[in-house]
Scaffold this active site. Structure first.
Site, PDB file in Angstrom:
ATOM      1  N   HIS A 127       0.868  -1.173   0.000  1.00 22.37           N
ATOM      2  CA  HIS A 127       0.000   0.000   0.000  1.00 22.37           C
ATOM      3  C   HIS A 127       0.912   1.232   0.000  1.00 22.37           C
ATOM      4  O   HIS A 127       2.031   1.178   0.503  1.00 22.37           O
ATOM      5  CB  HIS A 127      -0.828  -0.044   1.289  1.00 22.37           C
ATOM      6  CG  HIS A 127      -1.908   0.984   1.388  1.00 22.37           C
ATOM      7  ND1 HIS A 127      -1.641   2.287   1.740  1.00 22.37           N
ATOM      8  CD2 HIS A 127      -3.242   0.906   1.205  1.00 22.37           C
ATOM      9  CE1 HIS A 127      -2.784   2.961   1.784  1.00 22.37           C
ATOM     10  NE2 HIS A 127      -3.768   2.146   1.452  1.00 22.37           N
ATOM     11  N   ASP A 204       3.007  -4.744   7.844  1.00 18.20           N
ATOM     12  CA  ASP A 204       1.749  -3.989   7.807  1.00 18.20           C
ATOM     13  C   ASP A 204       0.614  -5.004   7.921  1.00 18.20           C
ATOM     14  O   ASP A 204       0.330  -5.745   6.984  1.00 18.20           O
ATOM     15  CB  ASP A 204       1.692  -3.210   6.480  1.00 18.20           C
ATOM     16  CG  ASP A 204       0.320  -2.617   6.205  1.00 18.20           C
ATOM     17  OD1 ASP A 204      -0.596  -2.791   7.033  1.00 18.20           O
ATOM     18  OD2 ASP A 204       0.154  -1.982   5.141  1.00 18.20           O
ATOM     19  N   GLN A 207      -4.577  -5.315   6.688  1.00 18.40           N
ATOM     20  CA  GLN A 207      -5.529  -6.186   5.993  1.00 18.40           C
ATOM     21  C   GLN A 207      -5.639  -7.566   6.623  1.00 18.40           C
ATOM     22  O   GLN A 207      -6.607  -8.286   6.395  1.00 18.40           O
ATOM     23  CB  GLN A 207      -5.124  -6.346   4.518  1.00 18.40           C
ATOM     24  CG  GLN A 207      -5.228  -5.079   3.694  1.00 18.40           C
ATOM     25  CD  GLN A 207      -6.652  -4.575   3.569  1.00 18.40           C
ATOM     26  OE1 GLN A 207      -7.620  -5.341   3.572  1.00 18.40           O
ATOM     27  NE2 GLN A 207      -6.801  -3.270   3.460  1.00 18.40           N
ATOM     28  N   LYS A 230     -10.550  -1.514  10.245  1.00 18.23           N
ATOM     29  CA  LYS A 230     -10.606  -2.687   9.360  1.00 18.23           C
ATOM     30  C   LYS A 230     -11.204  -3.882  10.096  1.00 18.23           C
ATOM     31  O   LYS A 230     -11.499  -4.892   9.480  1.00 18.23           O
ATOM     32  CB  LYS A 230      -9.207  -3.085   8.881  1.00 18.23           C
ATOM     33  CG  LYS A 230      -8.392  -1.977   8.245  1.00 18.23           C
ATOM     34  CD  LYS A 230      -8.663  -1.794   6.780  1.00 18.23           C
ATOM     35  CE  LYS A 230      -7.618  -0.866   6.185  1.00 18.23           C
ATOM     36  NZ  LYS A 230      -8.037  -0.316   4.906  1.00 18.23           N
ATOM     37  N   CYS A 368      -4.656   2.437  -3.770  1.00 24.42           N
ATOM     38  CA  CYS A 368      -3.417   2.928  -3.127  1.00 24.42           C
ATOM     39  C   CYS A 368      -2.293   1.909  -3.272  1.00 24.42           C
ATOM     40  O   CYS A 368      -1.475   1.748  -2.371  1.00 24.42           O
ATOM     41  CB  CYS A 368      -3.639   3.250  -1.645  1.00 24.42           C
ATOM     42  SG  CYS A 368      -4.733   4.638  -1.414  1.00 24.42           S
TER      43      CYS A 368
END
Length: 410
Positions: A127, A204, A207, A230, A368
């Protein structure tokens, strides 16, 4: 297809989400943009309302009852996060405004450690928020940014990752799951190999958190980031996990109240962890609600959620691939409930616009993650991302909508 029937009572779960009752353009909302943000259950909304109704006060500094209550609730949420992600110490949980803030905090801190010629590795499927801060860091320090390539299936080319790793590698960044493709990356292999050359790793997890319960101690990762919105929590709050040894080394990211031990005009000493990185009044209601969102998900069970979402993914993939000219991007063997697709000869935006008229919310564009789109030489995709409160009937509605869009636009 011989799939295991899920144990989730989806009809009952859907009643927890008030927004799922609304209509869009005169049709029942079909919300398939969960990778951008999930919806919020009433149980979490109630926690936010309760805070503002009953004990709204600033934390950590007050001796009065409301401040004590707010502080206790906020710190209890920190402990819920610690437990959920199996973090060794509560002090290793830093509240942030989200994943982007968390990544920038780490990138800023490493400015003082890197020198010209050092190398930092980033995966090709990041991202923008896990690319741009590192580019800025490289410009500031003279470090060299190298990219772990991906293949046509949307999987990282691990042989090349191992070749890129060297004694010069200081930092490695990778998402746990790609927001644009749904690919689940082999992060344990990445973490272990990086540690062998002495590099620190930031994963990261934005997600991944809604689908996978990541265990910080088992992963042995240096930094891991999550955004509450999220995973059924509110916007504007997230978490940075950092190993204590790293968090002690990194300089503070922002100066202000709460992050100091003592201030004189001659010198300031900084507070202990985690407060050193939590300048100013935080999103108190958000932090408390983040804890409540984890409670909600754990009550349902992340394994049951993952199993059901896998079922939805298989069902939707099969149905969508029956549509002539439809191509799915991101066909990794290991992926979560995200389908990024295009129809030959049609711009993704046009499909998204027609689906919206039918009450179906999907995301269109580069998500993104522009380098991914450049890799496939496409302007973007239509992305349908499923959550545990979605149904097969909604998948059918999506499929009919896509067919209708195709017939209108071709």
């Amino acid at each position: 297809m011989g799939m295991v029937r899920t144990s989730l009572d989806v009809a009952t779960i859907r009643k927890d989400f008030p927004i799922l009752n609304r209509e869009v353009n005169g049709r029942p909302l079909v919300y398939l943009d969960n990778a951008a943000t999930s919806q919020t259950p009433q149980q979490v909304i109630d926690v936010i309302v309760d805070y503002y109704h009953n004990y709204n006060a600033n934390i950590h500094r007050g001796v009065h009852a409301l401040s004590q209550e707010a502080t206790d609730a906020y710190e209890e949420a920190r402990q819920k996060i610690q437990k959920h992600f199996n973090i060794a110490k509560a002090d290793e949980v830093i509240f942030t405004s989200g994943t982007t803030h968390a990544i920038n905090l780490v990138a800023n801190g490493f400015s003082s450690f890197l020198k010209t010629g050092d190398e930092i590795l980033v995966s090709a499927m990041e991202h923008h928020s896990n690319i741009v801060p590192w580019q800025m860091l490289a410009e500031r320090t003279g470090a060299v940014l190298k990219v772990i390539p991906m293949n046509q299936n949307g999987e990282l080319v691990m042989e090349q990752f191992h070749e890129l790793l060297s004694e010069k590698t200081q930092l490695v960044f990778c998402n746990h799951i790609s927001n644009a493709l749904g690919t689940i990356n082999p992060i344990k292999e990445i973490i272990d190999a990086s540690h062998e050359v002495g590099a620190a790793v930031l994963i990261d997890g934005a997600q991944a958190a809604p689908h996978i319960k990541a265990d910080m101690q088992a992963l042995d990762v240096d930094f891991y980031t999550v955004s509450a919105h999220k995973l059924c929590g509110p916007t504007g709050v997230g978490m940075l996990y950092g190993k204590e040894e790293w968090l002690k080394k990194l300089p503070p990211y922002q100066g202000g109240g709460e992050m100091i031990a003592e201030v004189t005009f001659e010198k300031t000493t900084y507070a202990d962890l985690p407060h050193k990185f939590e300048a100013g009044t935080p999103n108190i209601a958000g932090g408390i609600a983040f804890g409540a969102a984890l409670d909600y998900l754990n009550q349902i069970g992340l394994e049951a959620i993952a199993q059901y979402e896998e079922e939805l993914l298989k069902y939707a993939t099969k149905k969508l691939l029956d549509i002539e000219g439809l191509k799915i991007y991101g066909t990794a063997e290991k992926k979560t409930s995200v389908i990024s697709f295009n129809i030959k000869g049609i711009h993704p935006y046009d499909i998204g616009t027609i689906l919206d008229k039918l009450g179906i919310a999907v995301r269109t564009g580069h998500h993104c993650a522009q380098p991914i789109m450049d890799f496939y030489q496409i302007p973007g995709t239509v992305r349908a991302s499923f959550s545990f409160y979605n149904t097969k009937e909604e998948v059918d509605t999506l499929v009919e909508g896509v067919k209708r869009a195709r017939n209108m636009l071709l």
